[in-house]
Design a protein around this motif. Structure first.
Motif, PDB file in Angstrom:
ATOM      1  N   GLU A   1     -38.191  95.262  52.371  1.00  0.00           N
ATOM      2  CA  GLU A   1     -37.034  96.162  52.512  1.00  0.00           C
ATOM      3  C   GLU A   1     -36.694  96.379  53.984  1.00  0.00           C
ATOM      4  O   GLU A   1     -35.530  96.369  54.372  1.00  0.00           O
ATOM      5  CB  GLU A   1     -37.332  97.502  51.823  1.00  0.00           C
TER       6      GLU A   1
ATOM      7  N   ASN B   1     -40.890 105.293  47.134  1.00  0.00           N
ATOM      8  CA  ASN B   1     -40.076 104.456  46.249  1.00  0.00           C
ATOM      9  C   ASN B   1     -40.595 103.028  46.110  1.00  0.00           C
ATOM     10  O   ASN B   1     -39.940 102.199  45.480  1.00  0.00           O
ATOM     11  CB  ASN B   1     -38.634 104.409  46.755  1.00  0.00           C
TER      12      ASN B   1
ATOM     13  N   LYS C   1     -34.876  93.343  55.175  1.00  0.00           N
ATOM     14  CA  LYS C   1     -33.494  93.334  54.663  1.00  0.00           C
ATOM     15  C   LYS C   1     -32.601  94.278  55.467  1.00  0.00           C
ATOM     16  O   LYS C   1     -31.462  93.947  55.793  1.00  0.00           O
ATOM     17  CB  LYS C   1     -33.458  93.745  53.191  1.00  0.00           C
TER      18      LYS C   1
ATOM     19  N   PRO D   1     -29.099  97.937  51.873  1.00  0.00           N
ATOM     20  CA  PRO D   1     -29.625  97.803  50.512  1.00  0.00           C
ATOM     21  C   PRO D   1     -30.347  99.078  50.085  1.00  0.00           C
ATOM     22  O   PRO D   1     -30.957  99.756  50.907  1.00  0.00           O
ATOM     23  CB  PRO D   1     -30.609  96.630  50.632  1.00  0.00           C
ATOM     24  N   ASN D   2     -30.249  99.409  48.833  1.00  0.00           N
ATOM     25  CA  ASN D   2     -31.017 100.509  48.245  1.00  0.00           C
ATOM     26  C   ASN D   2     -30.918 101.815  49.027  1.00  0.00           C
ATOM     27  O   ASN D   2     -31.929 102.433  49.352  1.00  0.00           O
ATOM     28  CB  ASN D   2     -32.489 100.102  48.089  1.00  0.00           C
ATOM     29  N   GLN D   3     -29.694 102.272  49.311  1.00  0.00           N
ATOM     30  CA  GLN D   3     -29.517 103.471  50.131  1.00  0.00           C
ATOM     31  C   GLN D   3     -30.218 104.702  49.571  1.00  0.00           C
ATOM     32  O   GLN D   3     -30.597 105.581  50.320  1.00  0.00           O
ATOM     33  CB  GLN D   3     -28.036 103.773  50.346  1.00  0.00           C
ATOM     34  N   LYS D   4     -30.418 104.761  48.271  1.00  0.00           N
ATOM     35  CA  LYS D   4     -31.108 105.922  47.686  1.00  0.00           C
ATOM     36  C   LYS D   4     -32.580 105.953  48.069  1.00  0.00           C
ATOM     37  O   LYS D   4     -33.229 106.976  47.930  1.00  0.00           O
ATOM     38  CB  LYS D   4     -30.947 105.927  46.167  1.00  0.00           C
ATOM     39  N   LYS D   5     -33.093 104.841  48.566  1.00  0.00           N
ATOM     40  CA  LYS D   5     -34.485 104.772  49.005  1.00  0.00           C
ATOM     41  C   LYS D   5     -34.621 105.046  50.505  1.00  0.00           C
ATOM     42  O   LYS D   5     -35.677 104.821  51.083  1.00  0.00           O
ATOM     43  CB  LYS D   5     -35.077 103.399  48.678  1.00  0.00           C
TER      44      LYS D   5
END
Length: 147
Positions: free
Chosen positions: A70, A60, A73, A117-121
């Motif tokens: 990421e 991703n 974060k 952050p960005n749980q789909k990743k």
């Protein structure tokens, strides 16, 4: 274009035995020492433990620097949201283990509270200790995290 294997292997993953150099979180060796103590305490006090395995999906990300940002974060969010007695480490190039004094049914609430952050990743797995000793539990966690 997603990161390739060679680029992923260049992600900073070093520590001084105390702190991860990228994220500033507890080094894996300290996590394991604390985990052994926590398992002993849980046995005496008859409370549950769970580890949440969190891994970033490198496909991703377009660059190593974005992926490292990421990871930082995620570490910041965990540091802000963990409750007293819970702790975590960056266990691999791409992920973290979070120890919670909780049973498996309480982990969904904790994951929501983290506001990652960005749980789909991310790949997120929960492994409750049940009655496992340290070695058995680590083997189960390793199989999931390092699949």
């Amino acid at each position: 274009m997603p990161l390739n294997v060679q680029e992923v292997s260049s992600i900073e993953f070093e520590n001084d035995g105390v702190t991860d150099s990228l994220t500033g979180v507890m080094a894996p060796s300290l996590f394991h020492e604390n985990l052994k103590r926590e398992i002993a305490r849980a046995g005496r006090q008859e409370h549950d433990l769970a580890v949440i395995s969190i891994s970033v999906k490198p496909s991703n990300f377009q660059s190593v620097s974005l992926l490292q940002e990421e990871l930082i974060k995620i570490a910041d969010r965990l540091r802000e949201q963990l409750r007293g007695g819970d702790f975590f480490t960056r266990i691999s190039d791409l992920g973290f283990w979070v120890l919670l004094r909780a049973d498996e049914s309480e982990t969904d609430t904790a994951i929501g509270r983290f506001g990652l952050p960005n749980q789909k990743k991310l790949d997120i797995y929960v492994l409750a200790r049940k009655k496992d000793g340290y070695d058995e539990w680590i083997k189960r966690i390793d199989l999931i995290h390092f699949h």
